[in-house]
Design an enzyme around this catalytic site. Structure first.
Site, PDB file in Angstrom:
ATOM      1  N   THR A 169      27.378  47.646  30.191  1.00 22.20           N
ATOM      2  CA  THR A 169      28.705  48.249  30.316  1.00 22.20           C
ATOM      3  C   THR A 169      29.429  48.263  28.975  1.00 22.20           C
ATOM      4  OG1 THR A 169      28.847  47.490  32.615  1.00 22.20           O
ATOM      5  CG2 THR A 169      30.893  48.157  31.554  1.00 22.20           C
ATOM      6  N   LYS A 198      44.305  30.011  24.675  1.00 20.00           N
ATOM      7  CA  LYS A 198      45.528  29.262  24.372  1.00 20.00           C
ATOM      8  C   LYS A 198      46.547  29.320  25.504  1.00 20.00           C
ATOM      9  CE  LYS A 198      44.981  30.628  19.517  1.00 20.00           C
ATOM     10  NZ  LYS A 198      45.612  31.349  18.387  1.00 20.00           N
ATOM     11  N   ARG A 219      37.058  44.031  31.252  1.00 20.22           N
ATOM     12  CA  ARG A 219      36.300  43.322  32.297  1.00 20.22           C
ATOM     13  C   ARG A 219      36.926  41.940  32.466  1.00 20.22           C
ATOM     14  NH1 ARG A 219      29.875  42.956  32.982  1.00 20.22           N
ATOM     15  NH2 ARG A 219      30.375  44.970  33.910  1.00 20.22           N
TER      16      ARG A 219
END
Length: 423
Positions: A169, A198, A219
């Site tokens: 992909t 973070k 994604r």
């Protein structure tokens, strides 16, 4: 006009000074003086000079306030223009960005590729949109380096953010952008190497990346994340898979592959095999085919712990699409036009290892299954595979999974062109 202007200015200055310095002790006093100011302004608005009506009272009042603050006429006019521009800008922002938040009812292009602002789920596509997209993809198959078609996206930038692993992909999207002349900003393993590590929210990351790119491919590991991300930004976003949710571009390339391989998308039976509970590819394909094509039926072949979800079954019932659950793979293989295999996704069983062991290795396509299939049927797989399709099947011309992966390039080229308005 001059007399009325002096009256408005004098009363307004009195109001401002009294309000700021004295601080009204009674509301009625304030309202009385403000009413007097507005009455004078209203009278001024009725005066015409040389046949030209004076500017609206609200505009004059803002200018008068600026003069009362000690500004010159030119500075006051500039400040008024700044306020007006700021208001228009704010109204544009508040009216909603383009994308998933656009009001389809007011969009003349709704239901067409020109009205497509994001790609977050397969149900966004109707039959006409699919036909047109497939035509664009077919043309993309013939684009050669150095031609004008290969420079259509010159100067445009795609950002790919993948919070889960990907080979086909991510690389096919990046290849698609490159083959059309665009450039790519990418981060692999974004959950680990982006500011998400973070604690930055997905929405904040999207808003930041929006400033660097013209299109985002995302994604993520959470179902529904793509819709949330698309709602936060004003540039196109493509869902490259959101956990166990959807994978719309896989459904598009799968439908394109079926059409290219067997010549039709209607009057077919599709066997979906493997992890149907977590497989976003098979879920998306069931939605896409069920919504748009006539006389499509499905056979679901899966271990009970990963059987097809009720949401898909109910949807197929609603659109009048037949489905059945079968536990004999060879029986299904002998009946279907498309046998679509998927792997059991170990990453979805982190806290349920015993269920993974129950599901894995139960349905495997080997030469005995290929022998049971019709000569005009095909085998598909979104890849990667583990052991659910034996390598001995690769040489069979009915094994379409590597051709399927290549088709992903052309579909994604077409989709990127559409979302960037270059088609």
């Amino acid at each position: 006009v001059f007399t009325h202007a002096l009256t408005v200015g004098r009363k307004l200055i009195t109001f401002v000074i009294t309000f700021v310095v004295v601080d009204f002790s009674t509301t009625s006093h304030a309202l009385s003086l403000l009413g007097s100011v507005m009455a004078s302004a209203s009278a001024l608005s009725c005066v015409t000079v040389c046949g030209a009506t004076a500017a609206p009272a609200s505009t004059r009042l803002r200018k008068t306030v600026a003069v009362a603050r000690g500004l010159g006429q030119r500075d006051a006019h500039q400040q008024w223009r700044s306020v007006a521009t700021g208001r228009r800008s704010s109204q544009r922002c508040n009216s909603g960005r383009t994308g998933a938040r656009a009001d389809a009812a007011n969009d003349p292009n709704a239901g067409t590729l020109r009205g497509l602002k994001n790609c977050v789920e397969s149900l966004q596509f109707n039959r006409g949109m699919l036909d047109e997209l497939f035509d664009i993809a077919r043309a993309c198959e013939n684009i050669k380096p150095g031609t004008p078609e290969a420079k259509q996206l010159d100067g445009l930038i795609m950002a790919t953010l993948f919070y889960e692993p990907s080979t086909r992909t991510r690389l096919s999207f990046e290849s698609a952008m490159g083959r059309l002349g665009g450039t790519v900003l990418t981060t692999e393993s974004a959950a680990e190497f982006s500011s998400a590590a973070k604690g930055e929210t997905l929405e904040d990351t999207m808003r930041t990346v929006e400033g660097y790119a013209d299109l985002i491919v995302l994604r993520h590991f959470q179902a529904g994340s793509a819709k949330k991300a698309a709602a936060a930004i004003g540039i196109p976003l493509i869902n490259a898979g959101d956990g166990p949710g959807q994978h719309p571009t896989q459904a598009l390339l799968d439908a394109y592959t079926i059409q290219r391989e067997i010549g039709r998308l209607e009057n077919i039976k599709v066997g979906l095999v493997g992890d149907l509970a977590n497989g976003r590819t098979v879920r998306s394909l069931a939605f896409l085919l069920g919504q748009n094509y006539k006389n499509v039926s499905f056979a679901f072949v899966a271990p009970k712990v990963v059987k097809m979800g009720d949401d898909v079954k109910h949807f197929l019932d609603d659109v009048g699409c037949k489905w059945e659950e079968v536990y004999d793979l060879k029986e299904v293989a002998s009946e279907v036009d498309v046998l679509y295999q998927t792997r059991i996704q170990r990453e979805r069983f982190v806290d349920r290892p015993e269920e993974y062991e129950q599901a894995r290795g139960k349905y495997i396509i080997d030469n005995s299954i290929m022998d049971a299939m019709r000569k005009d049927a095909i085998v598909m797989h979104p890849l990667p595979r583990l052991d659910e399709i034996r390598e001995e099947c690769d040489s069979d011309p009915r094994s379409a999974y590597f051709r399927q992966a290549k088709n992903g390039l052309y579909i994604r080229m077409a989709l990127v062109k559409v979302l960037l308005g270059k088609f």
